[in-house]
Design an enzyme around this catalytic site. Structure first.
Site, mmCIF file in Angstrom:
data_model
loop_
_atom_site.group_PDB
_atom_site.id
_atom_site.type_symbol
_atom_site.label_atom_id
_atom_site.label_comp_id
_atom_site.label_asym_id
_atom_site.label_seq_id
_atom_site.Cartn_x
_atom_site.Cartn_y
_atom_site.Cartn_z
ATOM 1 N N ALA A 66 2.508 22.655 -14.634
ATOM 2 C CA ALA A 66 1.368 21.874 -14.181
ATOM 3 C C ALA A 66 1.812 20.421 -14.071
ATOM 4 O O ALA A 66 2.745 19.987 -14.756
ATOM 5 C CB ALA A 66 0.230 22.012 -15.176
ATOM 6 N N GLY A 109 3.248 26.099 -16.457
ATOM 7 C CA GLY A 109 2.410 26.738 -15.446
ATOM 8 C C GLY A 109 3.220 27.447 -14.366
ATOM 9 O O GLY A 109 2.735 28.394 -13.736
ATOM 10 N N GLU A 112 3.931 30.724 -15.806
ATOM 11 C CA GLU A 112 2.643 31.441 -15.822
ATOM 12 C C GLU A 112 2.265 31.916 -14.415
ATOM 13 O O GLU A 112 1.722 33.011 -14.239
ATOM 14 C CB GLU A 112 1.562 30.523 -16.416
ATOM 15 C CG GLU A 112 1.848 30.235 -17.885
ATOM 16 C CD GLU A 112 0.933 29.160 -18.477
ATOM 17 O OE1 GLU A 112 0.971 28.015 -17.969
ATOM 18 O OE2 GLU A 112 0.189 29.462 -19.406
ATOM 19 N N GLU A 132 5.172 23.715 -23.130
ATOM 20 C CA GLU A 132 3.985 22.872 -23.328
ATOM 21 C C GLU A 132 3.893 22.296 -24.729
ATOM 22 O O GLU A 132 3.332 21.220 -24.939
ATOM 23 C CB GLU A 132 2.704 23.678 -23.032
ATOM 24 C CG GLU A 132 2.538 24.105 -21.577
ATOM 25 C CD GLU A 132 3.089 25.481 -21.242
ATOM 26 O OE1 GLU A 132 3.984 25.963 -21.961
ATOM 27 O OE2 GLU A 132 2.623 26.075 -20.257
HETATM 28 N N1 CO8 Z 1 4.766 17.428 -13.724
HETATM 29 C C1 CO8 Z 1 4.937 16.291 -13.001
HETATM 30 N N2 CO8 Z 1 6.142 15.864 -12.554
HETATM 31 C C2 CO8 Z 1 7.213 16.620 -12.875
HETATM 32 C C3 CO8 Z 1 7.094 17.810 -13.612
HETATM 33 C C4 CO8 Z 1 5.802 18.218 -14.041
HETATM 34 N N3 CO8 Z 1 5.581 19.367 -14.720
HETATM 35 N N4 CO8 Z 1 8.334 18.323 -13.784
HETATM 36 C C5 CO8 Z 1 9.180 17.502 -13.148
HETATM 37 N N5 CO8 Z 1 8.513 16.472 -12.598
HETATM 38 C C6 CO8 Z 1 9.062 15.348 -11.824
HETATM 39 C C7 CO8 Z 1 9.788 14.371 -12.725
HETATM 40 O O1 CO8 Z 1 8.877 13.478 -13.334
HETATM 41 C C8 CO8 Z 1 10.703 13.684 -11.741
HETATM 42 O O2 CO8 Z 1 9.941 12.770 -11.000
HETATM 43 P P1 CO8 Z 1 10.489 11.251 -10.794
HETATM 44 O O3 CO8 Z 1 11.713 11.437 -9.943
HETATM 45 O O4 CO8 Z 1 9.353 10.571 -10.104
HETATM 46 O O5 CO8 Z 1 10.811 10.743 -12.156
HETATM 47 C C9 CO8 Z 1 11.076 14.824 -10.792
HETATM 48 O O6 CO8 Z 1 10.086 15.838 -10.971
HETATM 49 C C10 CO8 Z 1 12.424 15.440 -11.105
HETATM 50 O O7 CO8 Z 1 12.433 15.830 -12.466
HETATM 51 P P2 CO8 Z 1 13.536 15.339 -13.515
HETATM 52 O O8 CO8 Z 1 14.109 14.018 -13.119
HETATM 53 O O9 CO8 Z 1 12.941 15.431 -14.888
HETATM 54 O O10 CO8 Z 1 14.659 16.460 -13.310
HETATM 55 P P3 CO8 Z 1 15.704 16.985 -14.373
HETATM 56 O O11 CO8 Z 1 16.658 17.862 -13.638
HETATM 57 O O12 CO8 Z 1 16.262 15.882 -15.174
HETATM 58 O O13 CO8 Z 1 14.831 17.911 -15.386
HETATM 59 C C11 CO8 Z 1 13.197 19.575 -15.960
HETATM 60 C C12 CO8 Z 1 14.236 19.066 -14.935
HETATM 61 C C13 CO8 Z 1 13.925 20.014 -17.234
HETATM 62 C C14 CO8 Z 1 12.482 20.744 -15.352
HETATM 63 C C15 CO8 Z 1 12.217 18.423 -16.313
HETATM 64 O O14 CO8 Z 1 11.711 17.877 -15.099
HETATM 65 C C16 CO8 Z 1 11.055 18.853 -17.144
HETATM 66 O O15 CO8 Z 1 11.199 19.057 -18.346
HETATM 67 N N6 CO8 Z 1 9.852 18.973 -16.528
HETATM 68 C C17 CO8 Z 1 8.627 19.268 -17.194
HETATM 69 C C18 CO8 Z 1 8.558 20.730 -17.600
HETATM 70 C C19 CO8 Z 1 7.303 20.974 -18.376
HETATM 71 O O16 CO8 Z 1 7.084 20.455 -19.435
HETATM 72 N N7 CO8 Z 1 6.428 21.837 -17.848
HETATM 73 C C20 CO8 Z 1 5.181 22.187 -18.465
HETATM 74 C C21 CO8 Z 1 4.075 21.311 -17.958
HETATM 75 S S1 CO8 Z 1 2.544 21.589 -18.804
HETATM 76 C C22 CO8 Z 1 1.963 22.995 -18.098
HETATM 77 O O17 CO8 Z 1 2.540 23.557 -17.222
HETATM 78 C C23 CO8 Z 1 0.657 23.502 -18.615
HETATM 79 C C24 CO8 Z 1 0.193 24.675 -17.785
HETATM 80 C C25 CO8 Z 1 -1.201 25.073 -18.120
HETATM 81 C C26 CO8 Z 1 -2.209 24.137 -17.530
HETATM 82 C C27 CO8 Z 1 -3.544 24.761 -17.649
HETATM 83 C C28 CO8 Z 1 -4.652 23.717 -17.589
HETATM 84 C C29 CO8 Z 1 -6.007 24.369 -17.888
#
Ligand code: CO8
Length: 258
Positions: A66, A109, A112, A132
């Site tokens: 998400a 997500g 999921e 998460e």
């Molecule tokens: N949300 C928003 N932006 C994201 C997300 C995300 N989930 N994941 C990556 N991005 C963005 C980064 O911020 C970055 O943007 P910018 O260039 O502007 O800084 C761009 O994508 C590239 O990402 P990275 O530079 O971080 O790339 P890396 O190769 O260094 O890392 C990863 C890749 C490991 C995947 C890393 O991006 C990461 O850890 N991402 C987040 C993963 C995460 O925590 N996901 C869970 C999110 S919470 C969720 O999904 C809850 C679901 C249920 C919701 C239900 C609501 C009712």
């Protein structure tokens, strides 16, 4: 079909291809993505020309979860009153099979979403996880339920409580995915699987999806009864006559029911 900003849609024969298209944020799932996916899959459900859909992600992620930037400022009331992300239930309600072609990260997500699909075919480069907990929350798009049903308590607790990512080989070993293939063969394999399914009778494709889905929810006797009713119902289709007649005549069937 409607026009969309965050996803792309192609349709060839009985197979549709939907691509999450926000590669700059690793296809993070925001409200717009959800609304567009829900709208498109309602159209796919109604379109008798489409039998099966492939869902994948542009770039190096299937979906990295998400959209954290969108969620960060939200309070409980916003989430609860809007029923934030409930629209994904509309995607999960699609009655035709969806194959997740997981090309890279499927996290939070994104994992999921893959688990809402009917088959998950993963590239060797795919990574799965429910991170998460690292953000001060938990899975919220059905992950605690679908992951536990898919891989059992031991592995689900490990993934949900530690937030660790697993690679495609581990995902295969624990039963999270249907198949793992070399990265550059992902789309050709998935399209071949989709095309195979697409050659079958639409009512039996839909019944097969429905009965396996119900099997996860129902006690055994009820599930078996449900399966039997659908099986019996298929004897009302032209395709059952055609399929069995073609077998007897040693020719390929030509299914026409829709
Ligand atoms: N949300 C928003 N932006 C994201 C997300 C995300 N989930 N994941 C990556 N991005 C963005 C980064 O911020 C970055 O943007 P910018 O260039 O502007 O800084 C761009 O994508 C590239 O990402 P990275 O530079 O971080 O790339 P890396 O190769 O260094 O890392 C990863 C890749 C490991 C995947 C890393 O991006 C990461 O850890 N991402 C987040 C993963 C995460 O925590 N996901 C869970 C999110 S919470 C969720 O999904 C809850 C679901 C249920 C919701 C239900 C609501 C009712």
């Amino acid at each position: 079909m409607s026009n969309f900003d965050t996803i792309t849609f192609e349709h060839n024969g009985r197979v549709a291809l939907v691509t999450l298209n926000r590669p700059e944020s690793l296809n993070a799932l925001n409200q717009q993505v959800m609304a567009e996916v829900a709208t498109l899959f309602a159209e796919i459900d109604r379109n008798p020309d489409i039998a099966v859909t492939v869902l994948t992600g542009e770039g190096r992620a299937f979906a990295a979860g998400a959209d954290i930037k969108e969620m960060q400022p939200q309070g409980f009331s916003d989430m609860y009153v809007e029923d934030y992300f409930a629209g994904w239930d509309r995607f999960a309600a699609c009655r035709k099979p969806v194959i997740a072609a997981v090309n890279g990260f499927a996290l939070g997500g994104g994992c999921e979403l893959a688990m809402m699909c009917d088959l998950i075919i993963a590239s060797e480069k795919a990574k799965f996880g429910q991170p998460e907990i690292k953000l001060g929350v938990t899975p919220g798009m059905g992950g605690s339920v679908r992951l536990t049903k898919a891989v059992g308590k031991a592995k689900a607790m490990d993934m949900v409580l530690t937030g660790r990512m697993i690679d495609a080989a581990e995902a295969d070993r624990i039963g999270l995915v249907s198949r793992v293939v070399p990265h550059d063969e992902l789309m050709s394999t998935v399209m071949e699987v989709a095309e195979t399914i697409g050659t079958y009778s639409l009512p039996s494709i839909m019944a097969a999806k429905e009965m396996v889905g119900r099997a996860l929810e129902l006690p055994t006797t009820e599930g078996v009864r449900f399966e039997r009713r659908l099986f019996q119902g298929l004897f009302g289709t032209k395709d059952q006559k055609e399929g069995m007649e073609a077998f007897t005549a040693k020719r390929d069937p030509k299914f026409t029911d829709r």
